[in-house]
Scaffold this motif. Structure first.
Motif, mmCIF file in Angstrom:
data_model
loop_
_atom_site.group_PDB
_atom_site.id
_atom_site.type_symbol
_atom_site.label_atom_id
_atom_site.label_comp_id
_atom_site.label_asym_id
_atom_site.label_seq_id
_atom_site.Cartn_x
_atom_site.Cartn_y
_atom_site.Cartn_z
ATOM 1 N N LEU A 137 -2.728 -2.341 8.084
ATOM 2 C CA LEU A 137 -4.105 -2.703 7.742
ATOM 3 C C LEU A 137 -4.559 -1.970 6.475
ATOM 4 N N ALA A 138 -4.105 -0.714 6.359
ATOM 5 C CA ALA A 138 -4.465 0.060 5.162
ATOM 6 C C ALA A 138 -3.854 -0.582 3.920
ATOM 7 N N ASN A 139 -2.581 -1.042 4.044
ATOM 8 C CA ASN A 139 -1.923 -1.725 2.919
ATOM 9 C C ASN A 139 -2.695 -2.972 2.528
ATOM 10 N N PHE A 140 -3.087 -3.730 3.559
ATOM 11 C CA PHE A 140 -3.826 -4.962 3.344
ATOM 12 C C PHE A 140 -5.190 -4.647 2.703
ATOM 13 N N ALA A 141 -5.830 -3.587 3.225
ATOM 14 C CA ALA A 141 -7.178 -3.244 2.753
ATOM 15 C C ALA A 141 -7.174 -2.689 1.332
ATOM 16 N N ALA A 142 -5.969 -2.263 0.860
ATOM 17 C CA ALA A 142 -5.906 -1.698 -0.493
ATOM 18 C C ALA A 142 -6.325 -2.734 -1.538
ATOM 19 N N SER A 143 -6.205 -4.020 -1.193
ATOM 20 C CA SER A 143 -6.569 -5.072 -2.162
ATOM 21 C C SER A 143 -8.048 -5.449 -2.064
ATOM 22 N N PHE A 144 -8.781 -4.830 -1.138
ATOM 23 C CA PHE A 144 -10.184 -5.197 -0.933
ATOM 24 C C PHE A 144 -11.053 -4.768 -2.117
ATOM 25 N N GLY A 145 -11.984 -5.628 -2.446
ATOM 26 C CA GLY A 145 -12.963 -5.293 -3.481
ATOM 27 C C GLY A 145 -14.310 -5.004 -2.830
ATOM 28 N N SER A 327 -8.151 3.150 8.489
ATOM 29 C CA SER A 327 -7.573 2.283 7.462
ATOM 30 C C SER A 327 -8.616 1.735 6.492
ATOM 31 N N LEU A 328 -9.837 1.518 6.960
ATOM 32 C CA LEU A 328 -10.865 0.957 6.072
ATOM 33 C C LEU A 328 -11.945 1.975 5.725
ATOM 34 N N GLY A 329 -12.020 3.023 6.533
ATOM 35 C CA GLY A 329 -13.103 4.001 6.327
ATOM 36 C C GLY A 329 -14.410 3.490 6.892
ATOM 37 N N ILE A 330 -14.318 2.523 7.822
ATOM 38 C CA ILE A 330 -15.529 1.944 8.400
ATOM 39 C C ILE A 330 -15.530 2.168 9.912
ATOM 40 N N PRO A 331 -16.484 2.934 10.405
ATOM 41 C CA PRO A 331 -16.506 3.190 11.845
ATOM 42 C C PRO A 331 -17.011 1.974 12.614
ATOM 43 N N GLY A 332 -16.516 1.824 13.829
ATOM 44 C CA GLY A 332 -16.915 0.674 14.622
ATOM 45 C C GLY A 332 -17.920 1.013 15.709
ATOM 46 N N ALA A 342 -17.991 13.730 10.078
ATOM 47 C CA ALA A 342 -17.206 14.973 10.097
ATOM 48 C C ALA A 342 -16.079 14.902 9.058
ATOM 49 N N PHE A 343 -15.443 13.750 8.922
ATOM 50 C CA PHE A 343 -14.389 13.573 7.902
ATOM 51 C C PHE A 343 -14.956 13.914 6.524
ATOM 52 N N LEU A 344 -16.128 13.297 6.233
ATOM 53 C CA LEU A 344 -16.720 13.472 4.902
ATOM 54 C C LEU A 344 -17.113 14.926 4.674
ATOM 55 N N MET A 345 -17.588 15.576 5.772
ATOM 56 C CA MET A 345 -17.982 16.981 5.667
ATOM 57 C C MET A 345 -16.788 17.849 5.272
ATOM 58 N N TRP A 346 -15.616 17.448 5.753
ATOM 59 C CA TRP A 346 -14.403 18.207 5.446
ATOM 60 C C TRP A 346 -13.731 17.728 4.152
ATOM 61 N N GLY A 347 -14.395 16.850 3.437
ATOM 62 C CA GLY A 347 -13.856 16.383 2.161
ATOM 63 C C GLY A 347 -12.776 15.321 2.302
ATOM 64 N N LEU A 348 -12.690 14.692 3.467
ATOM 65 C CA LEU A 348 -11.684 13.640 3.657
ATOM 66 C C LEU A 348 -12.373 12.290 3.523
ATOM 67 N N GLN A 349 -11.862 11.435 2.664
ATOM 68 C CA GLN A 349 -12.484 10.123 2.474
ATOM 69 C C GLN A 349 -11.637 9.062 3.175
ATOM 70 N N PRO A 350 -12.050 8.644 4.396
ATOM 71 C CA PRO A 350 -11.243 7.641 5.097
ATOM 72 C C PRO A 350 -11.217 6.330 4.320
ATOM 73 N N GLY A 351 -10.138 5.615 4.456
ATOM 74 C CA GLY A 351 -9.967 4.357 3.735
ATOM 75 C C GLY A 351 -8.486 4.137 3.485
ATOM 76 N N PRO A 352 -8.150 3.040 2.789
ATOM 77 C CA PRO A 352 -6.738 2.711 2.594
ATOM 78 C C PRO A 352 -5.928 3.843 1.953
ATOM 79 N N LEU A 353 -6.579 4.630 1.094
ATOM 80 C CA LEU A 353 -5.818 5.664 0.378
ATOM 81 C C LEU A 353 -5.582 6.920 1.202
ATOM 82 N N LEU A 354 -6.298 7.047 2.317
ATOM 83 C CA LEU A 354 -6.166 8.272 3.115
ATOM 84 C C LEU A 354 -4.732 8.434 3.637
ATOM 85 N N ILE A 355 -4.149 7.326 4.096
ATOM 86 C CA ILE A 355 -2.784 7.389 4.649
ATOM 87 C C ILE A 355 -1.786 7.773 3.557
ATOM 88 N N VAL A 356 -2.040 7.314 2.326
ATOM 89 C CA VAL A 356 -1.121 7.618 1.215
ATOM 90 C C VAL A 356 -1.338 9.051 0.736
#
Lengths: 511, 175
Positions: A137-145, A327-332, A342-356
């Motif tokens: 899903l992260a690979n797929f989401a990498a193309s998202f605009g 994978s998208l950085g979007i909570p459900g 909490a991720f953002l507080m620790w400087g982690l930006q969830p999203g497709p690039l997080l896994i890479v």
């Protein structure tokens, strides 16, 4: 692909199974069980209140502990649903329907064991599916605009608000409140201050943690006081796994063999879909199980499948909700929105690039969920007598613990008294929202995603030069746009159809 | 109270929109959306939905008053509404008394706690909050209340101030 997954998981296990990782995983799972155990104090509140206690930890270890609280609370929340007909949190409301009658029939032991097994099953199926799906899903989401991101946020929030039965409108308003709070501070595009009233403390915006702790922590606590939890006499319950009647029968396992799978599948899907979450997953799981059963009349009277289905579903959903988050950085859901904070507080930006960019973190977290589920099933069965003892603590003694943790925790983050007052006001609003059928989860979700929604909306607007055709020109956008329209239009069409059908029937009856 | 909360939300949404309109730029000189565009969109949606919501709540309460039927106290309205939408009866947890007065007392104690935290320090404020709370709702256990009111704040103060090195307000006595 399997080799990749194996190597990623072994990398993750090296983090999660390290002495420090394992210790805080056990602490998180244990705290999660306790958070789930106390009625009205759900995972979102638990995570929000305990965020300040992770300040001294490394980011990965802190998130492993917070995630342990998140899925651990799903295990703990059912104990009170079964024993005292009081759901520990919203996702275990469906478990009371058959869980409590089982206890009344003298089958509390088997019910507790089966819920633990169902929770383990659902949780593990969920984590296996995360392992397989999150990277793809992260690979797929990498193309998202920006247009795709905006539409996903809109779909998620609309789903969260439209899945609320009679309270659709209140859910929608709850999300708008979150967006409105999110507009306070400096506008990212123009740099203009908005709704700051000249206060330097508001230039950076309303701090999300204070609002989340207020809405979930103080709000839910006040709601428990309103329900009279603090005036309930202590429940002296004794359960021992040495009792013969403690263990489920062969029939219990045999009759529930497909329920485990159905509940897990439904729950995982509900978790992955933005906006639905564990509460809805567990209710759908229960509803489907009752519909497919040959003997639906047994449900509601102490049927084991009626407990297994929502339990497998809510645990699979809590795992599933991590897929869009990672994978998208979007909570459900509300709880994953707090986790995102909490991720953002620790400087982690969830999203497709997080896994890479941060594979150790992502795979460490996923591996910790495998270990966490194993720890939790052991705790849920062999430490049930210990957790039941926690119910001996009168709620009147629990209230000050929660209040002090909320206030001191919120103050400690930025040493700001204004933020502490924001927490107090949010607490009152959270109580009223819960009491009158609004959705604090939608507010927090919209607050967390507000700036992203605005940014992506404006980017799409600018890229499409004001025509907005970016929302339906690209294939993924088009699909999401159709889904969005369906969510808005379908309920109206269905309501009109039902109304015209009943009008026709009324007419034919008169004739 | 439900309709008053709905009315409060409507007033807030009107105030939000009016303040946004009077202080923010809606469109840039080049015709692009500016800082006020998104807030205006939200404000308008909020005003419309809050007005419809207020009307609905008002009608509901009027209907209840006319019929004289008081709805049962719901333990978890949001989850129960979701269950209703799916045809699942989850109302077995409902019923029982409600304690609005206690909510008011607890909320006032919380406000008092935050108000005195800066002048007298976090530790003393915690102790006073606990004493007030426990001697209101748990009067029968004087000794355990006293011990608990010092032990819990002591533990939390030690945890945040000493272990986590968090910045908490200090009293004039130095703790």
């Amino acid at each position: 692909m399997l080799a990749d997954i194996a190597s990623n998981l072994s990398l993750g296990l090296s983090v999660a199974a390290s002495p420090e990782g394992f210790l805080f995983l056990v602490i998180g799972a244990f705290l999660g069980m306790i958070v789930g155990l106390f009625p009205g104090f759900g995972p979102a509140a638990g995570i929000a209140v305990l965020i300040p206690m992770t300040f001294g930890l490394q980011p990965t270890i802190a998130i492993i502990m917070l995630a342990g609280i998140y899925y651990g609370s799903m295990y703990g929340g059912t104990i009170t649903s079964i024993l005292i007909n009081t759901p520990g949190e919203s996702a275990t409301v469906a478990s009371t329907i058959d869980g409590y009658p089982l206890a009344q029939k003298g089958r509390a032991g088997p019910a507790l064991v089966m819920q633990a097994i169902a929770s383990f099953f659902g949780g593990t199926v969920g984590v296996v599916l995360i392992t397989a799906l999150a990277p793809s899903l992260a690979n797929f989401a990498a193309s998202f605009g920006p247009s795709e991101y905006f539409l996903i946020i809109a779909v998620g929030l609309l789903m969260l608000t439209t899945m609320m039965g009679d309270n659709k409108f209140k859910g929608f308003i709850s999300a708008l409140i979150g967006f409105a709070i999110g507009t306070v501070g400096v506008d990212v595009m123009s740099g203009q201050q908005r709704f700051t009233f000249g206060s330097p403390e508001l230039i950076g915006g309303v701090y999300f943690v204070a609002v989340a702790i207020g809405l979930f922590g103080i709000g839910e606590l006040l709601h428990c006081v309103y329900n009279g939890q603090h005036r309930q006499p202590t429940k002296r319950l004794r359960i021992s796994f040495r009792d013969k009647e403690f263990w489920p029968s062969k029939e219990d396992y045999y009759e529930s063999r497909w329920t485990f799978w159905r509940g897990s599948g439904i729950g995982f899907l509900a978790g992955v879909l933005p906006g639905s979450g564990a509460t809805l997953g567990s209710i759908i799981g229960y509803s489907v199980e009752k519909k497919v059963a040959k003997d639906p009349e047994k449900f509601g009277k102490g049927e084991m499948r009626g407990l297994v289905a929502p339990e497998a579903a809510n645990n699979a959903a809590s795992a599933g909700a991590m897929v869009p988050l990672l994978s998208l950085g979007i909570p459900g859901s509300g709880a994953t929105a707090v986790l995102l904070g909490a991720f953002l507080m620790w400087g982690l930006q969830p999203g497709p690039l997080l896994i890479v960019n941060d594979p150790e973190f992502v795979w460490g977290l996923i591996a910790s969920m495998y270990l966490g589920n194993m720890i939790l099933i052991a705790m849920s069965i062999f430490a049930i007598p210990l957790f039941v003892k926690f119910l001996d603590v009168p709620y009147v003694n629990v209230v000050p613990v929660i209040v002090l943790l909320c206030i001191i925790g919120a103050f400690a983050i930025n040493a700001s008294i204004i933020e502490t007052w924001i927490l107090v006001v949010s607490g009152l609003i959270g109580f009223a929202m819960k009491r009158y059928g609004y959705s604090p989860a939608a507010t927090v979700l919209a607050l967390v995603l507000g700036s992203m929604a605005e940014e992506t909306f404006l980017q799409s607007y600018i890229i499409s030069q004001g025509t907005m055709n970016l929302f339906w020109e690209r294939p993924v956008s088009l699909v999401l746009f159709i889904v969005l329209l369906a969510i808005v239009v379908l309920p109206i069409v269905l309501a009109l159809l039902v109304r015209s059908k009943s009008a026709r029937e009324g007419l034919s009856n008169k004739v | 109270m439900k309709k008053w909360f709905a009315a409060g939300l409507l007033i807030l949404s009107v105030a939000y929109t009016a303040h946004g309109l009077s202080t923010l730029t809606l469109v840039t000189s080049s015709g692009r959306p500016a800082a006020g565009f998104f807030p205006l969109l939200i404000g308008l949606l909020m005003m419309i939905s809050c007005a419809v919501n207020l009307l609905g709540d008002w009608r509901e309460e009027s209907a209840q008053r006319r019929s004289g039927i008081v709805p049962r106290h719901q333990a978890d309205p949001e989850a129960e509404a979701k269950a209703d939408a799916l045809g699942v009866d989850a109302h077995g947890i409902d019923g029982g008394q409600d304690y609005g007065r206690d909510v008011l007392i607890v909320f006032l104690y919380i406000c008092g706690f935050v108000a005195i935290m800066k002048p007298i320090g976090a530790f003393l404020a915690m102790v006073l909050f606990m004493l007030a709370f426990l001697f209101t709702f748990n009067r029968a256990h004087v000794l355990s209340n006293l011990i608990y009111s010092v032990a819990l704040p002591g533990f939390l103060y030690g945890l945040f101030k000493v272990l986590l090195n968090a910045s908490l307000p200090i009293s004039p006595f130095g703790f």
